[in-house]
Write a protein that holds these residues in place. Structure first.
Motif, PDB file in Angstrom:
ATOM      1  N   TRP A 179      -5.330  -1.679  -6.940  1.00 17.05           N
ATOM      2  CA  TRP A 179      -6.407  -0.676  -7.061  1.00 17.05           C
ATOM      3  C   TRP A 179      -6.123   0.765  -6.482  1.00 17.05           C
ATOM      4  N   PRO A 180      -6.955   1.653  -6.840  1.00 19.07           N
ATOM      5  CA  PRO A 180      -6.911   3.021  -6.268  1.00 19.07           C
ATOM      6  C   PRO A 180      -7.086   2.699  -4.906  1.00 19.07           C
ATOM      7  N   ARG A 240       0.986  -0.933   0.116  1.00 18.53           N
ATOM      8  CA  ARG A 240       0.063  -0.047  -0.006  1.00 18.53           C
ATOM      9  C   ARG A 240       0.956   1.149   0.119  1.00 18.53           C
ATOM     10  N   GLY A 298      -2.141  -2.951  -3.384  1.00 24.65           N
ATOM     11  CA  GLY A 298      -2.337  -4.061  -4.236  1.00 24.65           C
ATOM     12  C   GLY A 298      -1.762  -5.405  -3.814  1.00 24.65           C
ATOM     13  N   SER A 345      -2.271   3.903  -3.909  1.00 22.17           N
ATOM     14  CA  SER A 345      -3.087   2.554  -4.183  1.00 22.17           C
ATOM     15  C   SER A 345      -2.509   1.577  -3.433  1.00 22.17           C
ATOM     16  N   ARG A 375      -2.112  -7.184  -8.914  1.00 23.34           N
ATOM     17  CA  ARG A 375      -3.162  -6.494  -9.122  1.00 23.34           C
ATOM     18  C   ARG A 375      -3.009  -5.241  -8.099  1.00 23.34           C
ATOM     19  N   LEU A 418      -8.357  -5.425   1.378  1.00 22.78           N
ATOM     20  CA  LEU A 418      -7.724  -6.047   0.263  1.00 22.78           C
ATOM     21  C   LEU A 418      -8.060  -7.601   0.112  1.00 22.78           C
ATOM     22  N   ARG A 441     -11.053  -7.986  -2.029  1.00 27.03           N
ATOM     23  CA  ARG A 441     -11.188  -7.656  -3.367  1.00 27.03           C
ATOM     24  C   ARG A 441     -11.306  -8.635  -4.341  1.00 27.03           C
TER      25      ARG A 441
END
Length: 691
Positions: free
Chosen positions: A389-390, A363, A369, A367, A387, A405, A408
Motif C-alpha cells: 500500500w502507498p 516499509r 506491505g 510504500s 500486498r 499495517l 489493513r
C-alpha cells in the motif's frame, strides 16, 4: 452386508476425507459415528450404497461417484456431513470383511501406484471431452513432479503429482473417482488423467523412485524416441539471452546503487521479450532482481545486498543450465523445465484450507506491505499472499511499528486476523510462482485462530520430525537455478520433540537472538532471529518461549538453509503446548536476556570465505567500474589468501575481475560478460563451500 465390498470406500482414510470434504464435516461425522449415531445402510447389486438417517435424509453413492458426486436429500447444495458419515458408517459395518481381505497373502498392501490404472479405467471414469482435453495438455509436454507412495513409520503416504498450476492426489487403489485435484473442478478433470499418464511414465523410466520429474507425453509416445525441440536456437531466444546477461552485467558494472530510470526501461523491455517466449521462471527471476534494486533505492527494510548478489548469480546460472539442457539430450532436466515454459497465468482453486506459517512486514520511503506465508495441509505446498500500500503522507510522524499495517484489509479481513489464523476459502487464485490472491467477497473466506495443533496435518516435505531428515532433504534437492521459483519454497516446519535446547543468547552487536538445539551427535539446529524495528515484539516473544513461559516448545516454522553442514532457521512461528505464536504479531514486552556473541565460523577457511563474500557485496553496491585502487589491492590480496588456503578456483575467478584484458567495462563487450560469468560463478562457488 458383505456382497460386492466397496473397496474404494474402505480405502478413504482421514487424510482423504479431509481433502475430499472439509475438516468441519469430517469432525462432525466422526463424532456422530463414535456416539453410535449411524444411519441404516443398504447396498444394491450394482454396488450403490444407500444411507438412511433418523431425520429422513437419504444419501447414496454409486461405484462411479466421487464423494462430492454422491446424492443427498439434505438442503446442502454440495458437500455435507451425510456423505462423510455414509463412508465412516460403511467402513465400520465392514471392518471384519476388510480385515479378512487385507490378510490375503496374494494382495500386496505395502505399495501401490496409480500407474496400474489402464486406458479402460480412464475411459470408464472420464468423459470423452475430458480425455481429449488431457491429450491437448499433453501435446505441450508439461513438466510433472511425480511423488510415489512412500512407506514410513507413520504409514504409507498417498501418491500425487504436481503439474503446472495444479496438484493431483490419489486416495483409492481401485477408483479414479476419488482422485483429488486442487483446481476449481476438484475431481474427474483433465489434470487427473494427465497425472495418471505421468505415473505410467515414471513407472517405466524410474520404477520405485520416491520423486521423479519428467515431461508428460501422450500415451502413444511412451517408449518412443522424441526429438527435443531446440528452444534457444531461434534469433529471438539468442537475443533475449544476450540482453539479460548484458543487463545483469550493467548492474555489476555501475553498481546496485545506480539511478533506476535507465535500468527500469531495460527491465520492462526484457520482460516483454521473456514473456513472449513463455519463460516464466526467467521472468520471475528478473522481477526478483528488479524488486531488490527498488528496495535498495527506496531504503526498504527488506533489502539485503547478499540476497541481490544471490539473485543475480542464480539467474545467470539458470540461463547457463538452459543452454546446456537445450544442447544435451542427457541433461538432468529439460530446458523447458529450467526456463519455466508452460507455467503461466493463474488458476482458480477449489475449496482451500490454509495454515499460517508466519508473516513478514516491510516499509520503505514510498510504500509498506506484508507477505503472509501459508501451508496447504492437503497438498503440503507453501503459498504466499503479498500486498503493498502507498505510504501515508504523515508516515514520518506515525508510529514506527506495524499497528497501522495490521489493520489493513485483505478480502475484507484484517491482516492481523489472516496472519495469525487458519483460512478456509473458495475465492483463491494461485499464480505460477505460488503467490495467492483472495477474492473480495468476504463471505467466501473464513478464518479460525491458530492453535498448538494447527501443524498436525502437515507432513514431509513441508514438516519434518527429525533434524537429520530435513538436513538430507536440503542437501539432495536440485540446485536453486534448476528448481521452480516458488515463493516461500524455503519455509519448513521442524518438530522439536527429538531435540534438546543447548543455549540461547542475545548478540547486542548483531542485534540478533540466537538459539541452538542438538539432536544426533554433531547435528544441531541453529535459530537466528534478527531485531526488526517494525516488529519489535518478535524477539521478546521468542525469548519468552525459550524461557518456557508458554510450556513445552513443540515446533518452529520459518525459512531454512544449510550452513557449514548444519540446519539454520529464522523462526517466524513458534508452536508451544499452550499457544501458537506468530512472532511478528506480538507486542513489545522487553525481556532480560543473557549477552553473548554468536559463535564465529568453525574454521579460518570459512571465515575467509565469508570475508570474500563481504568484499564482493561491497563491490556490487559500488560497481566494478567505480572500484578504487585500494579496493583492487584489497581484492588482489584476498585472492592470494584464497589461493594459499587451497581455494585455487575461487582465487582465479577473483583475480580475473580486474585483469587488463577485462578492463573494458562496455555493457555489450565479451570481456564484460566474462566478468559477469566470473562474478556469478564465484558467488555460487562460495555458497556451495559455506553450505
Amino acid at each position: 452386508m458383505t456382497i460386492n465390498l466397496r473397496n474404494d470406500l474402505m480405502e478413504l482414510g482421514s487424510e482423504a476425507l479431509l481433502a475430499l470434504a472439509n475438516p468441519g464435516f469430517v469432525k462432525r461425522a466422526q463424532k456422530d459415528v463414535a456416539a453410535g449415531n449411524v444411519p441404516e445402510l443398504k447396498q444394491d447389486e450394482d454396488g450403490t450404497v444407500h444411507a438412511i438417517f433418523e431425520d429422513g435424509v437419504h444419501t447414496s453413492i454409486s461405484p462411479t461417484d466421487s464423494l462430492r458426486d454422491a446424492r443427498c436429500s439434505c438442503a446442502a447444495s454440495s458437500m455435507c456431513r451425510h456423505r462423510v458419515t455414509l463412508v465412516l458408517a460403511y467402513q465400520l459395518a465392514n471392518t471384519d470383511t476388510s480385515a479378512t481381505a487385507t490378510a490375503n497373502p496374494d494382495i500386496d498392501n505395502s505399495f501401490w501406484t496409480p500407474a496400474q490404472f489402464d486406458d479402460a479405467a480412464i475411459a470408464a471414469g472420464f468423459s470423452v471431452q475430458v480425455i481429449e482435453q488431457a491429450r491437448k495438455l499433453a501435446i505441450a509436454r508439461p513438466i510433472a513432479k511425480v511423488r510415489n507412495a512412500v512407506i514410513s513409520a507413520d504409514g504409507i503416504s498417498n501418491p500425487g503429482v504436481i503439474l503446472p498450476m495444479s496438484h493431483v492426489r490419489f486416495f483409492s487403489r481401485t477408483s479414479l473417482a476419488h482422485a483429488r485435484c486442487d483446481c476449481q473442478q476438484g475431481s474427474a478433470c483433465a489434470h487427473v488423467v494427465l497425472a495418471t499418464w505421468a505415473f505410467r511414465q515414471a513407472q517405466q523410466s524410474q520404477p520405485g523412485v520416491a520423486e521423479v520429474s519428467l515431461e508428460v507425453l501422450l500415451p502413444g509416445q511412451n517408449g518412443e524416441t522424441v526429438t527435443a525441440e531446440k528452444l534457444l536456437q531461434t534469433d529471438s531466444a539468442k537475443n533475449t539471452l544476450a540482453d539479460i546477461e548484458a543487463y545483469l552485467w550493467s548492474v555489476w558494472r555501475d553498481g546496485s546503487a545506480q539511478a533506476l530510470p535507465g535500468l527500469e526501461a531495460r527491465h520492462a523491455s526484457l520482460q516483454a521479450g521473456v514473456q513472449a517466449l513463455g519463460w516464466t521462471w526467467v521472468s520471475t527471476a528478473l522481477d526478483d532482481v528488479w524488486h531488490m534494486l527498488e528496495a535498495q533505492a527506496h531504503r526498504s527494510n527488506r533489502f539485503d545486498i547478499q540476497d541481490l548478489s544471490d539473485a543475480i548469480a542464480q539467474l545467470w546460472a539458470r540461463l547457463q543450465a538452459a543452454r546446456h539442457a537445450d544442447t544435451n539430450m542427457n541433461a538432468f532436466l529439460p530446458a523447458s523445465q529450467v526456463l519455466g515454459i508452460g507455467q503461466k497465468g493463474e488458476v482458480a482453486l477449489d475449496l482451500l484450507r490454509l495454515v499460517s506459517l508466519g508473516a513478514q512486514f516491510w516499509r520503505d520511503d514510498i510504500s509498506e506491505g506484508v507477505s503472509l506465508v501459508f501451508a496447504d495441509p492437503d497438498t503440503q505446498a507453501v503459498s504466499v499472499l503479498e500486498r503493498a500500500w502507498p505510504l501515508a503522507k504523515d508516515a514520518k510522524e506515525a508510529s514506527a511499528d506495524i499497528s497501522s499495517l495490521l489493520q489493513r484489509r485483505l478480502a475484507g479481513l484484517s491482516v492481523k486476523l489472516l496472519a495469525g489464523g487458519q483460512v478456509i476459502t473458495r475465492a483463491a487464485r494461485r499464480r505460477a510462482n505460488a503467490c495467492l490472491e483472495l477474492g473480495a467477497n468476504a463471505r467466501q473466506t473464513s478464518v479460525l485462530p491458530l492453535s498448538p495443533k494447527s501443524f498436525d496435518d502437515l507432513v514431509a516435505p513441508l514438516k519434518f520430525s527429525q533434524l537429520g531428515t530435513l538436513r538430507d532433504y536440503l542437501r539432495q534437492r536440485p540446485p536453486a537455478n534448476a528448481r521452480a521459483i516458488q515463493s516461500g519454497a524455503d519455509w519448513h516446519v521442524l518438530e522439536l520433540a527429538s531435540l534438546n535446547l543447548e543455549h540461547w543468547s542475545w548478540d547486542a552487536a548483531r542485534q540478533t537472538l540466537f538459539a541452538a538445539w542438538h539432536g544426533e551427535p554433531e547435528n544441531r539446529l541453529h535459530a537466528y532471529l534478527p531485531y526488526q524495528h517494525l516488529t519489535p515484539g518478535a524477539v521478546d516473544a521468542f525469548a519468552r518461549a525459550l524461557n518456557g513461559e508458554f510450556g513445552e516448545l513443540l515446533s518452529l516454522a520459518g525459512p531454512v538453509w544449510l550452513e557449514h553442514g548444519q540446519v539454520c532457521m529464522q523462526p517466524m512461528t513458534v508452536m508451544t503446548a499452550q499457544r501458537a505464536i506468530v512472532l511478528a504479531l506480538e507486542a513489545a514486552n522487553p525481556q532480560q536476556m543473557s549477552l553473548q556473541q554468536m559463535p564465529l565460523p568453525v574454521s579460518a577457511e570459512q571465515a575467509l570465505l565469508r570475508e570474500t563474500r563481504y568484499l564482493l557485496n561491497q563491490l556490487l553496491r559500488q560497481g566494478v567500474r567505480h572500484a578504487t585502487p585500494s579496493q583492487r589491492t584489497r581484492l588482489d590480496a584476498q585472492a592470494r589468501q584464497m589461493a594459499d588456503a587451497g581455494y585455487s578456483k575461487s582465487a582465479a575467478l577473483l583475480q580475473a575481475i580486474f585483469t587488463e584484458a577485462g578492463d573494458n567495462h562496455n555493457t555489450q563487450s565479451a570481456q564484460g560478460l566474462t566478468k559477469l560469468e566470473n562474478l556469478s560463478g564465484l558467488n555460487l562457488l562460495i555458497q556451495e563451500l559455506l553450505a
